[in-house]
Design a protein around this motif. Structure first.
Motif, PDB file in Angstrom:
ATOM      1  N   ALA A 162       0.813  -1.223   0.000  1.00 26.00           N
ATOM      2  CA  ALA A 162       0.000   0.000   0.000  1.00 26.00           C
ATOM      3  C   ALA A 162       0.844   1.270   0.000  1.00 26.00           C
ATOM      4  O   ALA A 162       0.305   2.370  -0.083  1.00 26.00           O
ATOM      5  CB  ALA A 162      -0.927  -0.005   1.217  1.00 26.00           C
ATOM      6  N   SER A 163       2.165   1.135   0.113  1.00 28.40           N
ATOM      7  CA  SER A 163       3.066   2.289   0.214  1.00 28.40           C
ATOM      8  C   SER A 163       3.829   2.512  -1.082  1.00 28.40           C
ATOM      9  O   SER A 163       4.090   1.572  -1.829  1.00 28.40           O
ATOM     10  CB  SER A 163       4.068   2.066   1.352  1.00 28.40           C
ATOM     11  OG  SER A 163       3.401   1.900   2.581  1.00 28.40           O
ATOM     12  N   SER A 164       4.207   3.772  -1.317  1.00 27.63           N
ATOM     13  CA  SER A 164       4.958   4.085  -2.541  1.00 27.63           C
ATOM     14  C   SER A 164       5.683   5.412  -2.396  1.00 27.63           C
ATOM     15  O   SER A 164       5.405   6.194  -1.482  1.00 27.63           O
ATOM     16  CB  SER A 164       3.999   4.175  -3.735  1.00 27.63           C
ATOM     17  OG  SER A 164       3.065   5.221  -3.538  1.00 27.63           O
ATOM     18  N   LEU A 165       6.620   5.625  -3.306  1.00 26.79           N
ATOM     19  CA  LEU A 165       7.144   6.968  -3.541  1.00 26.79           C
ATOM     20  C   LEU A 165       6.475   7.467  -4.809  1.00 26.79           C
ATOM     21  O   LEU A 165       6.196   6.686  -5.723  1.00 26.79           O
ATOM     22  CB  LEU A 165       8.660   6.977  -3.716  1.00 26.79           C
ATOM     23  CG  LEU A 165       9.514   6.791  -2.479  1.00 26.79           C
ATOM     24  CD1 LEU A 165      10.981   7.084  -2.796  1.00 26.79           C
ATOM     25  CD2 LEU A 165       9.055   7.637  -1.310  1.00 26.79           C
ATOM     26  N   ILE A 166       6.215   8.756  -4.845  1.00 22.59           N
ATOM     27  CA  ILE A 166       5.673   9.373  -6.058  1.00 22.59           C
ATOM     28  C   ILE A 166       6.841  10.099  -6.710  1.00 22.59           C
ATOM     29  O   ILE A 166       7.416  11.024  -6.137  1.00 22.59           O
ATOM     30  CB  ILE A 166       4.499  10.319  -5.750  1.00 22.59           C
ATOM     31  CG1 ILE A 166       3.308   9.529  -5.188  1.00 22.59           C
ATOM     32  CG2 ILE A 166       4.050  11.025  -7.018  1.00 22.59           C
ATOM     33  CD1 ILE A 166       3.308   9.353  -3.728  1.00 22.59           C
ATOM     34  N   LEU A 167       7.231   9.610  -7.882  1.00 25.30           N
ATOM     35  CA  LEU A 167       8.399  10.127  -8.583  1.00 25.30           C
ATOM     36  C   LEU A 167       7.971  11.017  -9.751  1.00 25.30           C
ATOM     37  O   LEU A 167       7.134  10.610 -10.558  1.00 25.30           O
ATOM     38  CB  LEU A 167       9.252   8.976  -9.127  1.00 25.30           C
ATOM     39  CG  LEU A 167       9.747   7.956  -8.114  1.00 25.30           C
ATOM     40  CD1 LEU A 167      10.551   6.865  -8.823  1.00 25.30           C
ATOM     41  CD2 LEU A 167      10.576   8.623  -7.034  1.00 25.30           C
ATOM     42  N   PRO A 168       8.559  12.218  -9.862  1.00 21.61           N
ATOM     43  CA  PRO A 168       8.292  13.078 -11.010  1.00 21.61           C
ATOM     44  C   PRO A 168       9.176  12.652 -12.183  1.00 21.61           C
ATOM     45  O   PRO A 168      10.365  13.002 -12.251  1.00 21.61           O
ATOM     46  CB  PRO A 168       8.664  14.473 -10.485  1.00 21.61           C
ATOM     47  CG  PRO A 168       9.725  14.203  -9.458  1.00 21.61           C
ATOM     48  CD  PRO A 168       9.411  12.863  -8.864  1.00 21.61           C
ATOM     49  N   VAL A 169       8.620  11.875 -13.081  1.00 20.74           N
ATOM     50  CA  VAL A 169       9.382  11.287 -14.175  1.00 20.74           C
ATOM     51  C   VAL A 169       9.251  12.144 -15.431  1.00 20.74           C
ATOM     52  O   VAL A 169       8.141  12.526 -15.809  1.00 20.74           O
ATOM     53  CB  VAL A 169       8.908   9.839 -14.450  1.00 20.74           C
ATOM     54  CG1 VAL A 169       9.562   9.259 -15.684  1.00 20.74           C
ATOM     55  CG2 VAL A 169       9.191   8.961 -13.217  1.00 20.74           C
ATOM     56  N   ILE A 170      10.378  12.405 -16.049  1.00 17.33           N
ATOM     57  CA  ILE A 170      10.411  13.129 -17.321  1.00 17.33           C
ATOM     58  C   ILE A 170      10.485  12.072 -18.420  1.00 17.33           C
ATOM     59  O   ILE A 170      11.459  11.315 -18.479  1.00 17.33           O
ATOM     60  CB  ILE A 170      11.630  14.078 -17.409  1.00 17.33           C
ATOM     61  CG1 ILE A 170      11.697  15.008 -16.190  1.00 17.33           C
ATOM     62  CG2 ILE A 170      11.605  14.842 -18.714  1.00 17.33           C
ATOM     63  CD1 ILE A 170      10.479  15.889 -16.000  1.00 17.33           C
ATOM     64  N   PRO A 171       9.458  11.996 -19.284  1.00 14.32           N
ATOM     65  CA  PRO A 171       9.476  10.978 -20.341  1.00 14.32           C
ATOM     66  C   PRO A 171      10.698  11.120 -21.242  1.00 14.32           C
ATOM     67  O   PRO A 171      11.151  12.229 -21.537  1.00 14.32           O
ATOM     68  CB  PRO A 171       8.187  11.256 -21.113  1.00 14.32           C
ATOM     69  CG  PRO A 171       7.306  11.998 -20.164  1.00 14.32           C
ATOM     70  CD  PRO A 171       8.240  12.804 -19.312  1.00 14.32           C
TER      71      PRO A 171
END
Length: 174
Positions: A162-171
């Motif tokens: 249920a846990s995660s990091l939210i990563l700002p990914v640049i395509p």
């Protein structure tokens, strides 16, 4: 940045437990705000029983993470007050692991044995995880001296599914 995709990067499956002992806190290794800071190899810290390691699959292509990294952590504990320290780590093909960004969040209103969800900013970064590397997320109850140590001992169970990091990914540009 234009085109940023916010990707939930799950910790893993199931649940995992660590014990926070304020008399033996997890030491800070590298980081942005400590003497001797910067990107440092993490194997000595990661060898501790009170540090949980969640490692992803080998990356099939480069992955650019640029912007604010955030944590979404679901846990339960034996204490009413808990610190949850998270670290985003780059695991190289040779197995060496280097810390990228980290942070900590104190939750003071926990009910022992009940699930608790916390969302908090980890830090900002501009980093490229290279093809063949793995992303790891370390979770612990302290990071001294970078952060004040919670004086309350606790057994903490992380719900990795249920846990995660939210990563700002640049395509990737094709």
């Amino acid at each position: 940045l234009k085109g940023t995709k916010f990707v939930m990067w799950p910790l893993g499956k199931g649940k995992a437990t660590f014990c926070h002992d304020p008399a033996n806190p997890v030491p800070t290794c590298g980081g942005r705000m400590t003497p001797g800071g910067g990107i440092r190899e993490q194997s000595a810290v990661e060898a501790r029983a009170d540090v949980l390691k969640f490692t992803g699959e080998e990356l099939k292509e480069d992955l650019e993470v640029t912007g604010d990294v955030k944590a979404h952590i679901v846990f339960s504990s034996t204490s009413i007050t808990n610190d949850i320290a998270v670290k985003l780590v780059d695991v190289w093909p040779d197995g060496k692991a280097y810390g990228v960004v980290d942070s900590i969040c104190r939750a003071d209103d926990c009910v022992p044995g009940e699930p608790k969800t916390i969302d908090f900013p980890v830090d900002s970064t501009a980093y490229v995880f290279l093809k063949g590397h793995r992303i790891r997320i370390d979770v612990a109850g302290s990071s001294k001296p970078h952060y004040e140590v919670n004086p309350t001992p606790a057994e903490v169970t992380i719900d990795a599914a249920a846990s995660s990091l939210i990563l700002p990914v640049i395509p990737a540009k094709r």
